[in-house]
Design a protein around this motif. Structure first.
Motif, PDB file in Angstrom:
ATOM      1  N   VAL A  13       1.790   7.581   2.939  1.00 12.55           N
ATOM      2  CA  VAL A  13       0.860   8.314   3.793  1.00 12.55           C
ATOM      3  C   VAL A  13      -0.453   8.481   3.036  1.00 12.55           C
ATOM      4  CG1 VAL A  13       0.391  10.510   4.939  1.00 12.55           C
ATOM      5  CG2 VAL A  13       2.685   9.534   5.004  1.00 12.55           C
ATOM      6  N   ARG A  15      -3.994  10.464   3.117  1.00 10.60           N
ATOM      7  CA  ARG A  15      -4.501  11.686   3.732  1.00 10.60           C
ATOM      8  C   ARG A  15      -5.957  11.907   3.327  1.00 10.60           C
ATOM      9  NH1 ARG A  15      -1.124  16.871   2.340  1.00 10.60           N
ATOM     10  NH2 ARG A  15      -1.677  16.116   0.283  1.00 10.60           N
ATOM     11  N   PHE A  21      -7.112  14.296   8.304  1.00  4.26           N
ATOM     12  CA  PHE A  21      -6.609  13.115   8.988  1.00  4.26           C
ATOM     13  C   PHE A  21      -5.655  12.397   8.051  1.00  4.26           C
ATOM     14  CE2 PHE A  21      -7.200   8.490   9.702  1.00  4.26           C
ATOM     15  CZ  PHE A  21      -6.656   8.410  10.967  1.00  4.26           C
ATOM     16  N   ALA A  22      -4.535  11.929   8.562  1.00 10.85           N
ATOM     17  CA  ALA A  22      -3.570  11.197   7.753  1.00 10.85           C
ATOM     18  C   ALA A  22      -3.024  10.034   8.561  1.00 10.85           C
ATOM     19  CB  ALA A  22      -2.438  12.109   7.310  1.00 10.85           C
ATOM     20  N   PHE A  23      -2.675   8.957   7.860  1.00 15.65           N
ATOM     21  CA  PHE A  23      -2.069   7.817   8.539  1.00 15.65           C
ATOM     22  C   PHE A  23      -1.026   7.193   7.625  1.00 15.65           C
ATOM     23  CE2 PHE A  23      -5.824   6.297   6.382  1.00 15.65           C
ATOM     24  CZ  PHE A  23      -5.429   5.115   5.777  1.00 15.65           C
ATOM     25  N   LEU A  24      -0.021   6.621   8.248  1.00 14.01           N
ATOM     26  CA  LEU A  24       1.084   5.993   7.542  1.00 14.01           C
ATOM     27  C   LEU A  24       0.819   4.506   7.463  1.00 14.01           C
ATOM     28  CD1 LEU A  24       3.947   6.308   6.319  1.00 14.01           C
ATOM     29  CD2 LEU A  24       4.835   5.896   8.610  1.00 14.01           C
ATOM     30  N   SER A  25       0.926   3.959   6.272  1.00 17.14           N
ATOM     31  CA  SER A  25       0.713   2.533   6.049  1.00 17.14           C
ATOM     32  C   SER A  25       1.688   2.081   4.971  1.00 17.14           C
ATOM     33  CB  SER A  25      -0.735   2.281   5.614  1.00 17.14           C
ATOM     34  OG  SER A  25      -0.965   0.903   5.467  1.00 17.14           O
ATOM     35  N   TRP A  37       6.595  13.403   7.237  1.00 16.08           N
ATOM     36  CA  TRP A  37       5.813  12.781   8.295  1.00 16.08           C
ATOM     37  C   TRP A  37       6.375  13.147   9.659  1.00 16.08           C
ATOM     38  CZ3 TRP A  37       1.141  11.376   8.461  1.00 16.08           C
ATOM     39  CH2 TRP A  37       0.657  10.486   9.407  1.00 16.08           C
ATOM     40  N   GLU A  38       5.675  12.755  10.707  1.00 18.10           N
ATOM     41  CA  GLU A  38       6.036  13.101  12.086  1.00 18.10           C
ATOM     42  C   GLU A  38       7.414  12.601  12.495  1.00 18.10           C
ATOM     43  OE1 GLU A  38       2.794  11.089  13.839  1.00 18.10           O
ATOM     44  OE2 GLU A  38       1.344  12.622  13.262  1.00 18.10           O
ATOM     45  N   SER A  51     -12.281   8.330   4.695  1.00 21.56           N
ATOM     46  CA  SER A  51     -11.539   7.412   5.559  1.00 21.56           C
ATOM     47  C   SER A  51     -12.395   7.100   6.776  1.00 21.56           C
ATOM     48  CB  SER A  51     -10.205   8.032   5.979  1.00 21.56           C
ATOM     49  OG  SER A  51     -10.423   9.085   6.883  1.00 21.56           O
ATOM     50  N   SER A  52     -11.827   6.408   7.727  1.00 22.76           N
ATOM     51  CA  SER A  52     -12.577   6.064   8.932  1.00 22.76           C
ATOM     52  C   SER A  52     -12.934   7.301   9.758  1.00 22.76           C
ATOM     53  CB  SER A  52     -11.786   5.075   9.790  1.00 22.76           C
ATOM     54  OG  SER A  52     -10.567   5.662  10.192  1.00 22.76           O
ATOM     55  N   GLN A  53     -12.226   8.400   9.563  1.00 18.50           N
ATOM     56  CA  GLN A  53     -12.513   9.628  10.301  1.00 18.50           C
ATOM     57  C   GLN A  53     -13.679  10.423   9.719  1.00 18.50           C
ATOM     58  OE1 GLN A  53     -11.048  10.752  13.189  1.00 18.50           O
ATOM     59  NE2 GLN A  53     -10.208   8.693  13.198  1.00 18.50           N
TER      60      GLN A  53
END
Length: 84
Positions: A13, A15, A21-25, A37-38, A51-53
């Motif tokens: 993850v 963050r 904002f967080a994303f899983l990769s 995680w969710e 990040s992109s956010q």
């Protein structure tokens, strides 16, 4: 491929603390910190600065620089030295 020489490629993850904002990769990056995680699983978490956010290019808050105006202002201030 040789076995045992490559780092583990696993879900991580990423963050962005500034934008919450967080994303899983998937990545080979490692971390001692973890996050749930969710999907209910626990993954290592990597905190990133931007990040992109939160990046101005992606959010639409990027500024366009007036380079022609800068050159004119420089020449007006210091004059043209190559014309002598």
């Amino acid at each position: 491929m040789k076995s045992g020489i490559h780092p583990a490629y696993r879900p991580v993850v990423f963050r962005d603390r500034a934008a919450e904002f967080a994303f899983l990769s998937r990545s080979t990056a490692t971390s001692d910190k973890t996050i749930e995680w969710e999907d209910g699983n626990t993954y290592p978490v990597i905190d990133v600065e931007i990040s992109s956010q939160s990046h101005p290019f992606y959010t639409g808050t990027a500024r366009v620089l007036d380079t022609a105006g800068r050159v004119k202002r420089f020449e007006r201030r210091y004059g043209r030295h190559g014309a002598r």
